[in-house]
Enzyme design. Sequence first.
Site, PDB file in Angstrom:
ATOM      1  N   HIS A   1     -10.280  -3.824  -4.169  1.00  0.00           N
ATOM      2  CA  HIS A   1      -9.051  -3.174  -4.642  1.00  0.00           C
ATOM      3  C   HIS A   1      -9.243  -1.647  -4.676  1.00  0.00           C
ATOM      4  O   HIS A   1      -8.399  -0.895  -4.179  1.00  0.00           O
ATOM      5  CB  HIS A   1      -8.707  -3.731  -6.030  1.00  0.00           C
ATOM      6  CG  HIS A   1      -7.530  -3.102  -6.683  1.00  0.00           C
ATOM      7  ND1 HIS A   1      -6.383  -3.801  -6.982  1.00  0.00           N
ATOM      8  CD2 HIS A   1      -7.306  -1.827  -7.113  1.00  0.00           C
ATOM      9  CE1 HIS A   1      -5.510  -2.977  -7.547  1.00  0.00           C
ATOM     10  NE2 HIS A   1      -6.049  -1.776  -7.648  1.00  0.00           N
ATOM     11  N   GLU A   2     -10.388  -1.201  -5.244  1.00  0.00           N
ATOM     12  CA  GLU A   2     -10.627   0.241  -5.360  1.00  0.00           C
ATOM     13  C   GLU A   2     -10.902   0.867  -4.001  1.00  0.00           C
ATOM     14  O   GLU A   2     -10.464   1.983  -3.729  1.00  0.00           O
ATOM     15  CB  GLU A   2     -11.793   0.521  -6.325  1.00  0.00           C
ATOM     16  CG  GLU A   2     -11.585   0.012  -7.748  1.00  0.00           C
ATOM     17  CD  GLU A   2     -10.246   0.386  -8.362  1.00  0.00           C
ATOM     18  OE1 GLU A   2      -9.711   1.469  -8.050  1.00  0.00           O
ATOM     19  OE2 GLU A   2      -9.719  -0.431  -9.138  1.00  0.00           O
TER      20      GLU A   2
ATOM     21  N   HIS B   1      -7.766   1.780  -2.311  1.00  0.00           N
ATOM     22  CA  HIS B   1      -7.171   3.040  -2.795  1.00  0.00           C
ATOM     23  C   HIS B   1      -7.671   4.228  -1.969  1.00  0.00           C
ATOM     24  O   HIS B   1      -6.948   5.211  -1.777  1.00  0.00           O
ATOM     25  CB  HIS B   1      -7.536   3.288  -4.257  1.00  0.00           C
ATOM     26  CG  HIS B   1      -6.643   2.616  -5.255  1.00  0.00           C
ATOM     27  ND1 HIS B   1      -5.299   2.892  -5.356  1.00  0.00           N
ATOM     28  CD2 HIS B   1      -6.909   1.703  -6.222  1.00  0.00           C
ATOM     29  CE1 HIS B   1      -4.777   2.168  -6.357  1.00  0.00           C
ATOM     30  NE2 HIS B   1      -5.725   1.427  -6.881  1.00  0.00           N
TER      31      HIS B   1
ATOM     32  N   CYS C   1      -2.721  -3.028 -11.332  1.00  0.00           N
ATOM     33  CA  CYS C   1      -3.209  -1.688 -10.992  1.00  0.00           C
ATOM     34  C   CYS C   1      -2.616  -0.680 -11.974  1.00  0.00           C
ATOM     35  O   CYS C   1      -1.419  -0.748 -12.267  1.00  0.00           O
ATOM     36  CB  CYS C   1      -2.801  -1.344  -9.563  1.00  0.00           C
ATOM     37  SG  CYS C   1      -3.343   0.285  -9.022  1.00  0.00           S
ATOM     38  N   LEU C   2      -3.441   0.247 -12.448  1.00  0.00           N
ATOM     39  CA  LEU C   2      -2.942   1.267 -13.379  1.00  0.00           C
ATOM     40  C   LEU C   2      -1.852   2.125 -12.735  1.00  0.00           C
ATOM     41  O   LEU C   2      -1.029   2.705 -13.441  1.00  0.00           O
ATOM     42  CB  LEU C   2      -4.089   2.161 -13.854  1.00  0.00           C
ATOM     43  CG  LEU C   2      -5.178   1.476 -14.693  1.00  0.00           C
ATOM     44  CD1 LEU C   2      -6.274   2.472 -15.055  1.00  0.00           C
ATOM     45  CD2 LEU C   2      -4.595   0.836 -15.936  1.00  0.00           C
TER      46      LEU C   2
ATOM     47  N   GLN D   1      -6.108   8.144  -7.683  1.00  0.00           N
ATOM     48  CA  GLN D   1      -5.230   7.782  -8.804  1.00  0.00           C
ATOM     49  C   GLN D   1      -5.113   8.912  -9.824  1.00  0.00           C
ATOM     50  O   GLN D   1      -4.179   8.923 -10.621  1.00  0.00           O
ATOM     51  CB  GLN D   1      -5.727   6.504  -9.492  1.00  0.00           C
ATOM     52  CG  GLN D   1      -5.602   5.270  -8.609  1.00  0.00           C
ATOM     53  CD  GLN D   1      -6.050   4.035  -9.341  1.00  0.00           C
ATOM     54  OE1 GLN D   1      -7.224   3.707  -9.360  1.00  0.00           O
ATOM     55  NE2 GLN D   1      -5.108   3.358  -9.990  1.00  0.00           N
TER      56      GLN D   1
ATOM     57  N   GLY E   1     -11.247  -0.636 -13.003  1.00  0.00           N
ATOM     58  CA  GLY E   1     -11.666   0.219 -11.904  1.00  0.00           C
ATOM     59  C   GLY E   1     -10.698   1.364 -11.757  1.00  0.00           C
ATOM     60  O   GLY E   1      -9.550   1.287 -12.214  1.00  0.00           O
TER      61      GLY E   1
HETATM   62 NI    NI Z   1      -5.477   0.089  -8.435  1.00  0.00          NI
END
Ligand code: NI
Length: 157
Positions: free
Chosen positions: A131-132, A135, A89-90, A51, A46
Amino acid sequence: MAIRIVREKGDPVLREHTATVKRFDETLARLVEDMFETMYHYNGVGLAAPQIAIPKSIIVLDAGDGERYALINPKIVLAEGHEVGVEGCLSVPGVYGEVERYSQIRVHAQDLKGELLEIEATEFLARVLQHELDHLQGVLFVDKVIRYLPEEELADE
Ligand code: NI
Protein backbone atom coordinates in the site's frame (compact mmCIF):
# COMPACT_ATOMS: atom_id res chain seq x y z
CA MET A 1 9.23 16.93 15.91
CA ALA A 2 5.94 18.00 14.42
CA ILE A 3 2.69 16.55 13.24
CA ARG A 4 2.29 17.32 9.54
CA ILE A 5 -0.92 17.89 7.60
CA VAL A 6 -2.01 14.75 5.75
CA ARG A 7 -3.03 15.49 2.17
CA GLU A 8 -6.27 13.97 0.94
CA LYS A 9 -7.42 12.43 -2.34
CA GLY A 10 -7.72 15.14 -4.96
CA ASP A 11 -4.43 16.79 -3.94
CA PRO A 12 -2.11 16.48 -6.96
CA VAL A 13 0.94 15.74 -4.77
CA LEU A 14 -0.56 12.29 -4.10
CA ARG A 15 -0.33 11.53 -7.82
CA GLU A 16 3.31 12.43 -8.33
CA HIS A 17 6.05 9.92 -8.95
CA THR A 18 8.50 10.36 -6.12
CA ALA A 19 12.17 11.24 -6.39
CA THR A 20 14.98 8.98 -5.17
CA VAL A 21 16.55 10.14 -1.90
CA LYS A 22 20.27 10.82 -2.29
CA ARG A 23 21.14 12.67 0.90
CA PHE A 24 21.16 10.70 4.12
CA ASP A 25 21.51 13.55 6.56
CA GLU A 26 19.94 15.11 9.65
CA THR A 27 17.17 16.69 7.55
CA LEU A 28 16.10 13.24 6.38
CA ALA A 29 16.18 11.88 9.95
CA ARG A 30 13.98 14.76 11.15
CA LEU A 31 11.52 14.26 8.30
CA VAL A 32 11.22 10.56 9.19
CA GLU A 33 10.57 11.45 12.86
CA ASP A 34 7.78 13.80 11.75
CA MET A 35 6.35 11.03 9.57
CA PHE A 36 6.24 8.62 12.52
CA GLU A 37 4.69 11.26 14.78
CA THR A 38 2.05 12.09 12.14
CA MET A 39 1.28 8.41 11.47
CA TYR A 40 0.83 7.62 15.19
CA HIS A 41 -1.21 10.78 15.77
CA TYR A 42 -3.75 9.71 13.14
CA ASN A 43 -3.65 6.02 14.19
CA GLY A 44 -2.20 4.94 10.86
CA VAL A 45 -0.10 1.82 10.30
CA GLY A 46 1.92 3.36 7.49
CA LEU A 47 2.65 6.71 5.90
CA ALA A 48 4.37 7.69 2.66
CA ALA A 49 6.13 11.04 2.21
CA PRO A 50 3.79 12.28 -0.58
CA GLN A 51 0.96 12.13 1.98
CA ILE A 52 2.62 15.05 3.76
CA ALA A 53 3.39 16.77 0.43
CA ILE A 54 7.00 15.57 0.17
CA PRO A 55 7.35 13.82 -3.22
CA LYS A 56 10.29 11.65 -2.19
CA SER A 57 10.73 7.90 -1.89
CA ILE A 58 10.28 7.48 1.87
CA ILE A 59 7.83 5.36 3.86
CA VAL A 60 7.32 4.59 7.53
CA LEU A 61 5.34 1.68 8.95
CA ASP A 62 4.28 0.13 12.19
CA ALA A 63 2.04 -2.82 11.43
CA GLY A 64 1.78 -3.83 15.10
CA ASP A 65 4.39 -6.61 15.06
CA GLY A 66 6.65 -4.72 17.46
CA GLU A 67 8.90 -3.27 14.77
CA ARG A 68 8.85 0.17 13.27
CA TYR A 69 10.30 0.60 9.82
CA ALA A 70 11.65 3.68 8.05
CA LEU A 71 12.42 2.71 4.47
CA ILE A 72 14.20 4.96 2.01
CA ASN A 73 14.01 4.20 -1.74
CA PRO A 74 12.15 0.89 -1.18
CA LYS A 75 11.52 -1.54 -4.03
CA ILE A 76 9.84 -4.94 -4.31
CA VAL A 77 12.38 -7.42 -5.65
CA LEU A 78 10.38 -10.63 -5.26
CA ALA A 79 6.65 -11.29 -5.00
CA GLU A 80 4.57 -14.46 -4.66
CA GLY A 81 0.95 -15.46 -4.22
CA HIS A 82 -2.13 -13.32 -3.95
CA GLU A 83 -4.62 -12.56 -1.23
CA VAL A 84 -7.52 -10.19 -0.77
CA GLY A 85 -7.85 -8.03 2.34
CA VAL A 86 -9.41 -4.81 3.59
CA GLU A 87 -7.53 -1.52 3.42
CA GLY A 88 -8.05 2.10 4.32
CA CYS A 89 -5.85 5.18 3.96
CA LEU A 90 -5.28 8.38 5.94
CA SER A 91 -5.54 10.25 2.61
CA VAL A 92 -8.98 8.74 1.88
CA PRO A 93 -10.74 9.10 5.24
CA GLY A 94 -13.75 6.93 6.05
CA VAL A 95 -13.37 4.68 3.00
CA TYR A 96 -12.50 0.97 3.24
CA GLY A 97 -12.33 -1.65 0.56
CA GLU A 98 -10.91 -4.99 -0.46
CA VAL A 99 -7.68 -4.99 -2.44
CA GLU A 100 -5.75 -7.91 -3.91
CA ARG A 101 -2.06 -7.91 -2.97
CA TYR A 102 0.88 -10.27 -3.16
CA SER A 103 0.85 -12.52 -0.12
CA GLN A 104 4.63 -12.62 0.24
CA ILE A 105 7.19 -10.04 -0.81
CA ARG A 106 10.86 -9.22 -0.48
CA VAL A 107 11.72 -5.53 -0.33
CA HIS A 108 15.09 -3.86 -0.73
CA ALA A 109 15.49 -0.36 0.73
CA GLN A 110 17.97 1.89 2.48
CA ASP A 111 18.00 2.95 6.10
CA LEU A 112 18.55 6.49 7.41
CA LYS A 113 22.29 6.10 6.89
CA GLY A 114 21.95 4.80 3.34
CA GLU A 115 22.78 1.20 4.29
CA LEU A 116 20.94 -1.52 2.38
CA LEU A 117 18.08 -3.31 4.08
CA GLU A 118 16.24 -6.46 3.04
CA ILE A 119 12.79 -7.24 4.41
CA GLU A 120 10.79 -10.42 3.95
CA ALA A 121 7.12 -9.79 4.61
CA THR A 122 3.89 -11.78 4.64
CA GLU A 123 0.32 -11.17 5.71
CA PHE A 124 -0.48 -7.72 7.14
CA LEU A 125 3.05 -6.33 6.93
CA ALA A 126 3.25 -7.32 3.25
CA ARG A 127 -0.08 -5.58 2.63
CA VAL A 128 0.93 -2.36 4.38
CA LEU A 129 4.25 -2.31 2.52
CA GLN A 130 2.55 -2.70 -0.86
CA HIS A 131 0.00 0.00 0.00
CA GLU A 132 2.77 2.46 0.98
CA LEU A 133 4.94 1.52 -2.01
CA ASP A 134 2.00 2.37 -4.26
CA HIS A 135 1.88 5.87 -2.75
CA LEU A 136 5.43 6.38 -4.05
CA GLN A 137 4.12 5.78 -7.60
CA GLY A 138 1.12 8.10 -7.21
CA VAL A 139 -1.25 5.14 -6.74
CA LEU A 140 -4.00 5.11 -4.09
CA PHE A 141 -5.68 1.95 -2.79
CA VAL A 142 -9.01 3.15 -4.18
CA ASP A 143 -7.50 2.73 -7.67
CA LYS A 144 -7.32 -1.02 -6.95
CA VAL A 145 -10.39 -1.69 -4.82
CA ILE A 146 -12.38 -4.72 -5.98
CA ARG A 147 -15.19 -4.19 -3.45
CA TYR A 148 -15.95 -1.26 -1.18
CA LEU A 149 -17.14 -2.07 2.32
CA PRO A 150 -20.63 -0.74 2.86
CA GLU A 151 -21.13 1.38 5.98
CA GLU A 152 -23.22 -1.33 7.71
CA GLU A 153 -20.25 -3.71 7.65
CA LEU A 154 -17.96 -1.04 9.06
CA ALA A 155 -20.34 -0.39 11.93
CA ASP A 156 -20.05 -4.05 12.99
CA GLU A 157 -16.30 -3.92 13.45
NI1 NI B 1 -2.43 5.21 2.19
